[in-house]
Scaffold this active site. Sequence first.
Site, PDB file in Angstrom:
ATOM      1  N   ASP A   1       0.855  -1.189   0.000  1.00  0.00           N
ATOM      2  CA  ASP A   1       0.000   0.000   0.000  1.00  0.00           C
ATOM      3  C   ASP A   1       0.893   1.242   0.000  1.00  0.00           C
ATOM      4  O   ASP A   1       1.906   1.287   0.714  1.00  0.00           O
ATOM      5  CB  ASP A   1      -0.909  -0.001   1.236  1.00  0.00           C
ATOM      6  CG  ASP A   1      -1.918   1.128   1.217  1.00  0.00           C
ATOM      7  OD1 ASP A   1      -2.991   0.953   0.606  1.00  0.00           O
ATOM      8  OD2 ASP A   1      -1.628   2.198   1.803  1.00  0.00           O
ATOM      9  N   LEU A   2       0.528   2.234  -0.834  1.00  0.00           N
ATOM     10  CA  LEU A   2       1.349   3.442  -0.919  1.00  0.00           C
ATOM     11  C   LEU A   2       1.060   4.376   0.251  1.00  0.00           C
ATOM     12  O   LEU A   2      -0.101   4.644   0.572  1.00  0.00           O
ATOM     13  CB  LEU A   2       1.078   4.171  -2.242  1.00  0.00           C
ATOM     14  CG  LEU A   2       1.389   3.392  -3.527  1.00  0.00           C
ATOM     15  CD1 LEU A   2       1.148   4.280  -4.740  1.00  0.00           C
ATOM     16  CD2 LEU A   2       2.820   2.869  -3.515  1.00  0.00           C
TER      17      LEU A   2
ATOM     18  N   ASP B   1      -4.565   2.578  -4.471  1.00  0.00           N
ATOM     19  CA  ASP B   1      -3.104   2.549  -4.347  1.00  0.00           C
ATOM     20  C   ASP B   1      -2.637   1.245  -3.719  1.00  0.00           C
ATOM     21  O   ASP B   1      -1.591   1.188  -3.065  1.00  0.00           O
ATOM     22  CB  ASP B   1      -2.617   3.749  -3.526  1.00  0.00           C
ATOM     23  CG  ASP B   1      -3.202   3.764  -2.110  1.00  0.00           C
ATOM     24  OD1 ASP B   1      -4.164   3.008  -1.849  1.00  0.00           O
ATOM     25  OD2 ASP B   1      -2.705   4.527  -1.274  1.00  0.00           O
TER      26      ASP B   1
END
Length: 432
Positions: free
Chosen positions: A303-304, A346
């Site tokens: 996950d960003l 994301d």
Amino acid sequence: MSEISLKKQPVVLIIEDEPGDAELIRIQLLERDPKAFDVYLVPSLTEAKSQLEQKNLKPDVILLDLNLPDSTGPETVKRCRAIAPEVPLVVLTGLDDHQATEVAIEAGAEDYLSKGDDASSIRKAIRYALLRHDRDANERLALTVFNHAREGIMITSAQGIILEVNASFTRITGYSREEAVGHTPSLLSSGHHTPEFYEEFWVTLFERGHWEGEIWNRRKNGEVFVENMTVSAVRDPSGEITQFVALFTDITEQKEQQTQLEHLAHFDALTDLPNRVLFNYRLNQSTAYADRHGTRIAVAYLDLDGFKPVNDIHGHAAGDVVLQEVAKRMQACLRDEDTLARLGGDEFALVLESVQVPEYLDGLLERLQAAVSEAVAWKGHSLHVTASIGVTFYPQEPPVDISQLMHQADEAMYTAKQQGKNCYSLYPLSFS
């Protein structure tokens, strides 16, 4: 021979510029029965066209002089055919004009008469022209279908030599009739199919009398195209194959659209990475391989960090650029056998094949984080995100399924978030 009655009163249009000749023919037609024919006389093609179009004259047969004020020779037949394409023509010629007669027949006339023939010959010529025209109606209809069909049509001999093609064949393949006739269909070969394909093709065609399927061929300009083809064998009364008839349509565009739709069904439209559907399929394949060969795989959830502020401050266009760039960088860190997918937003997922812990994994996770952390340039701005990564492994004891693996990786990713982000966490397992 007795005269044949085809119709109570056939309409005869005589196109003759010599009034005496025209009137003589009219008299000859009606001398035995004034109601045998409904006769109209015109001196030119122009007047004939006017009668047909403006006065709605519908002749059953036309007696046509080849030499008129507005047309001469065989061209007269062609021009008359243009204004009355479905009406049988009987050409009027001089007594010794045999050459003109032959050319006129080739141009489309059904029969010919020499000026000065007796009345019986004229009446019989008209009757026979009507009979012949009616008899050949199916052949003319078949020829019309052949010439105007949107499908390409190719007729070959039993030995596979091309005998005839239609206009759509030329439109699709680029080869003219003259270039195709006398050759074999291998003229179109693209090299796409194996010898075994063609062997099965011929076996099916001879055993069943027909074959249907898709063939990849090559146009004259070198372009490869896909056609949906039906080939049928034509047999004589004894059952021997005399010809093959192939009908085909160009389905290249449909195939391309199908390929695009299949791609969209399995790949993310923004990053062109596998989507969740394809990721789950590959994960299933990887776990099955690991079970068979005793290898270990790693499953990662990524996950960003900081992606939401990029979207909020710079807009979704900037966020899309970040996702695309980050996806390319991460993909460059992986081996061909590994899978990187975008699950949505994301969030990304990875399947890492044949992982030895920790030799390969530690270095890879650090490379992934470094790739994500590198700034992304966008309209004069440097956009920054990082990655929180959670990792689990397969196989495990006790055994786990795909959904459990993804849940473990997700839990490990949230652990990385809680540990300060921009780091990775392994799902707590003990390895032998």
